[in-house]
Design a protein around this motif. Structure first.
Motif, PDB file in Angstrom:
ATOM      1  N   ALA A  17       0.892  -1.181  -0.218  1.00 13.22           N
ATOM      2  CA  ALA A  17      -0.002  -0.093  -0.013  1.00 13.22           C
ATOM      3  C   ALA A  17       0.815   1.184   0.095  1.00 13.22           C
ATOM      4  O   ALA A  17       2.033   1.237   0.368  1.00 13.22           O
ATOM      5  CB  ALA A  17      -0.843  -0.316   1.288  1.00 13.22           C
ATOM      6  N   THR A  18       0.378   2.358  -0.266  1.00 12.68           N
ATOM      7  CA  THR A  18       0.654   3.661  -0.224  1.00 12.68           C
ATOM      8  C   THR A  18       0.093   4.308   0.732  1.00 12.68           C
ATOM      9  O   THR A  18      -1.163   4.336   0.910  1.00 12.68           O
ATOM     10  CB  THR A  18       0.518   4.446  -1.562  1.00 12.68           C
ATOM     11  N   VAL A  19       1.105   5.036   1.785  1.00  7.85           N
ATOM     12  CA  VAL A  19       0.420   5.605   3.098  1.00  7.85           C
ATOM     13  C   VAL A  19       1.250   7.004   3.058  1.00  7.85           C
ATOM     14  O   VAL A  19       2.449   7.056   2.668  1.00  7.85           O
ATOM     15  CB  VAL A  19       0.860   4.739   4.182  1.00  7.85           C
ATOM     16  N   ALA A  20       0.520   8.148   3.588  1.00  6.92           N
ATOM     17  CA  ALA A  20       0.954   9.395   3.722  1.00  6.92           C
ATOM     18  C   ALA A  20       0.740   9.889   5.245  1.00  6.92           C
ATOM     19  O   ALA A  20      -0.251   9.648   5.526  1.00  6.92           O
ATOM     20  CB  ALA A  20       0.261  10.236   2.718  1.00  6.92           C
ATOM     21  N   PHE A  21       1.779  10.635   5.535  1.00  8.81           N
ATOM     22  CA  PHE A  21       1.546  11.020   7.094  1.00  8.81           C
ATOM     23  C   PHE A  21       1.913  12.766   6.672  1.00  8.81           C
ATOM     24  O   PHE A  21       2.489  13.189   5.881  1.00  8.81           O
ATOM     25  CB  PHE A  21       2.641  10.526   7.893  1.00  8.81           C
ATOM     26  N   ASN A  22       0.999  13.351   7.391  1.00  2.91           N
ATOM     27  CA  ASN A  22       1.231  14.795   7.608  1.00  2.91           C
ATOM     28  C   ASN A  22       1.395  15.351   8.938  1.00  2.91           C
ATOM     29  O   ASN A  22       1.308  14.641   9.694  1.00  2.91           O
ATOM     30  CB  ASN A  22       0.080  15.500   7.104  1.00  2.91           C
TER      31      ASN A  22
END
Lengths: 110, 113
Positions: A17-22
């Motif tokens: 999966a692709t995951v993004a954190f801000n």
């Protein structure tokens, strides 16, 4: 308001999966930005610095938006070994000014 | 191999006792730092030292003391004046004071009984 804020998660994603954190920061005078990785009950280690133009290191991409005062970390093709807590770190000038977020926990599952 | 060594890894202390955490580095770094990490919070700076025989208070220095008699060593004493000493303590060093890259030891977990 905390100086550096992160979504604590946890983020549970499948392998691949692709995951993004801000991460948002409150001090507009901040100069340097980093992502550190911390494994469970271990010390933090520098993952990557974040440059104004954005930067990529393999499956990891970091972005900086000074106008909105946030930085992001994108992980593509997640691996089981990516499971860790990711710390957002912001620095004004000297290392003694470094401000750490509380971290975002990621678990990558088979 | 070069690195930072903290000891002990785990420590139990009774209320009212002082305890000293050791931090040694062989990276030839000038700057050294002590942080405290609590669940759900970011690392907070206790003390830092940019050169031998000099150190400065960080954000949460009350109840702690340090010394920097040698470049390689930066011990932290948690005194009985520290109200909530149970925490994970991390020592770090850096070659310069403004690069943003800190090298951490493995940490010392202190529990006050």
């Amino acid at each position: 308001r905390k100086e550096v804020e992160q979504d604590p998660g946890p983020f549970n994603v499948p392998e691949g999966a692709t995951v993004a954190f801000n991460c948002t920061y409150s001090n507009s005078a901040s100069q340097s930005f980093f992502w550190y990785r911390q494994d469970c009950r271990k010390e933090p280690k520098l993952l990557m610095s974040v440059y104004s133009s954005g930067n990529e290191d393999g499956r990891f991409t970091a972005q900086l938006n000074r106008a909105s005062q946030y930085i992001s970390l994108l992980i593509r093709d997640s691996k089981l070994s990516d499971s860790a807590t990711y710390l957002c770190v912001v620095n004004s000038y000297n290392n003694n000014d470094m401000r750490f977020g509380a971290g975002t926990r990621l678990t990558v599952k088979p | 191999d070069g690195g930072i060594t903290q000891s002990p890894k785990y420590l139990f202390r009774k209320e009212g006792q002082n305890v000293t955490l050791s931090c040694e580095q062989n990276l030839n770094h000038d700057a050294m730092y002590w942080y405290r990490q609590d669940p759900g919070q970011g690392l907070r700076l206790i003390y830092y030292s940019q050169i031998v025989n000099d150190f400065q208070k960080g954000d949460i220095a009350e109840g702690y003391s340090v010394s920097r008699e040698k470049k390689e060593s930066f011990p932290l004493t948690v005194t009985s004046a520290q109200k909530n000493p149970t925490a994970f303590y991390l020592c770090a060093s850096s070659s310069q004071t403004n690069t943003g890259e800190l090298f951490f030891g493995e940490g010392s977990r202190l529990t006050v009984l």
